[in-house]
Design an enzyme around this catalytic site. Structure first.
Site, mmCIF file in Angstrom:
data_model
loop_
_atom_site.group_PDB
_atom_site.id
_atom_site.type_symbol
_atom_site.label_atom_id
_atom_site.label_comp_id
_atom_site.label_asym_id
_atom_site.label_seq_id
_atom_site.Cartn_x
_atom_site.Cartn_y
_atom_site.Cartn_z
ATOM 1 N N HIS A 155 -29.309 1.582 -12.115
ATOM 2 C CA HIS A 155 -28.767 2.850 -11.625
ATOM 3 C C HIS A 155 -29.917 3.770 -11.212
ATOM 4 O O HIS A 155 -30.815 4.073 -12.018
ATOM 5 C CB HIS A 155 -27.926 3.491 -12.740
ATOM 6 N N ASP A 159 -24.476 9.555 -13.393
ATOM 7 C CA ASP A 159 -23.113 9.909 -12.997
ATOM 8 C C ASP A 159 -22.572 10.992 -13.928
ATOM 9 O O ASP A 159 -22.713 10.893 -15.157
ATOM 10 C CB ASP A 159 -22.191 8.684 -13.064
ATOM 11 N N HIS A 234 -16.198 10.340 -9.544
ATOM 12 C CA HIS A 234 -17.283 10.931 -10.340
ATOM 13 C C HIS A 234 -18.299 11.518 -9.366
ATOM 14 O O HIS A 234 -18.164 11.384 -8.152
ATOM 15 C CB HIS A 234 -17.950 9.886 -11.246
ATOM 16 N N HIS A 236 -22.246 11.205 -8.332
ATOM 17 C CA HIS A 236 -23.529 10.524 -8.478
ATOM 18 C C HIS A 236 -24.630 11.522 -8.103
ATOM 19 O O HIS A 236 -24.642 12.061 -6.993
ATOM 20 C CB HIS A 236 -23.593 9.292 -7.558
#
Length: 262
Positions: A155, A159, A234, A236
């Site tokens: 990642h 998030d 969500h 990011h």
């Protein structure tokens, strides 16, 4: 035997001499303005004497007239002193009023300048303040979390939990350098921050800013969503050293270095 009168200091003044001196005295008193109505009584009183000695009587001034002259002079002197005192008091009052006016103006100017400085300082602090991109939220996926969902294998941001349509805010002051479709990021915004770093906001359902626009801390720039490569709605969020993919830095450490608890 005939006697001849000696000349010198024992010689009697002639009638012409005495008369001239008396007339000169009358003229002097008349010029001062103090003889007025006093001349007629004096002349009337001494008219008999004048007839007897054959002299021209000018005027006889007694103690009463002298006292009145002194009183008039004293009154004039007192009036002049009072007028001078009143003038001086008026001038001093005017100077005092002017000094008070200038002091009031200086105080008002000082207070105004202090308020302006305080306002500028408050604005400077506000513009240098950082906030979380989503209010009252939490990090649902950490930075560098491993998963096959990401092309890099980990990642590149964090998030924030957010339902679709939640307000997304600029974390600080900066200028929008990208606003639109970002491939796997869906609708995204990239902002160049005033400190030279970059922040990215991805998977938006709506974009509310345009390229070149300046933003301030806490300003709403869009709404969260589920556009792009996602499994659910969500936000990011990434922090970068450049606007390009792959220049990411730890977003949590970045926010915390600017006073934001996440």
């Amino acid at each position: 035997m005939a006697f001849t009168r000696a000349t010198g200091k024992h010689r009697r003044p002639s009638r012409l001499t005495r008369t001239t001196a008396q007339v000169a005295g009358v003229a002097a008193l008349t010029t001062t303005g103090v003889i007025g109505g006093f001349a007629a009584p004096a002349l009337a009183a001494d008219s008999a004497a004048a007839d007897q000695n054959g002299l021209t009587q000018a005027i006889a001034i007694g103690d009463s007239l002298a006292d009145q002259i002194d009183a008039q002079a004293s009154a004039q002197k007192k009036a002049a002193a009072e007028a001078a005192a009143e003038k001086k008091a008026a001038e001093e009052a005017q100077k005092k009023a002017e000094a008070e006016r200038r002091a009031a103006e200086a105080k008002a100017k000082k207070e105004r300048e202090a308020k302006e400085r305080a306002a500028r300082e408050a604005e400077r602090k506000r513009l240098n303040t950082y906030v979380a991109p989503i209010s009252n939220s939490y990090v649902s996926t950490a930075y560098k979390a491993s998963s096959g969902l990401w092309s890099s294998g980990s990642h590149t941001g964090i998030d924030f939990h957010a339902a679709s349509g939640t307000a997304v805010h600029a974390v600080g002051s900066g200028t929008v350098v990208e606003a639109g479709w970002g491939g796997a990021y869906g609708n995204n915004i990239v902002i160049k921050m005033n400190d030279g770093t970059y922040t990215q906001y991805g998977h938006l359902s709506s974009i509310g800013v345009s390229v070149g626009q300046s933003v301030t801390p806490g300003q709403q720039i869009g709404l969260s969503g589920a556009t792009g490569n996602v499994t659910g709605p969500h936000l990011h969020f990434e922090a970068r050293t450049s606007p390009e993919y792959g220049s990411d830095i730890d977003p949590v450490a970045y926010l915390r270095s600017h006073g934001v608890s996440v």
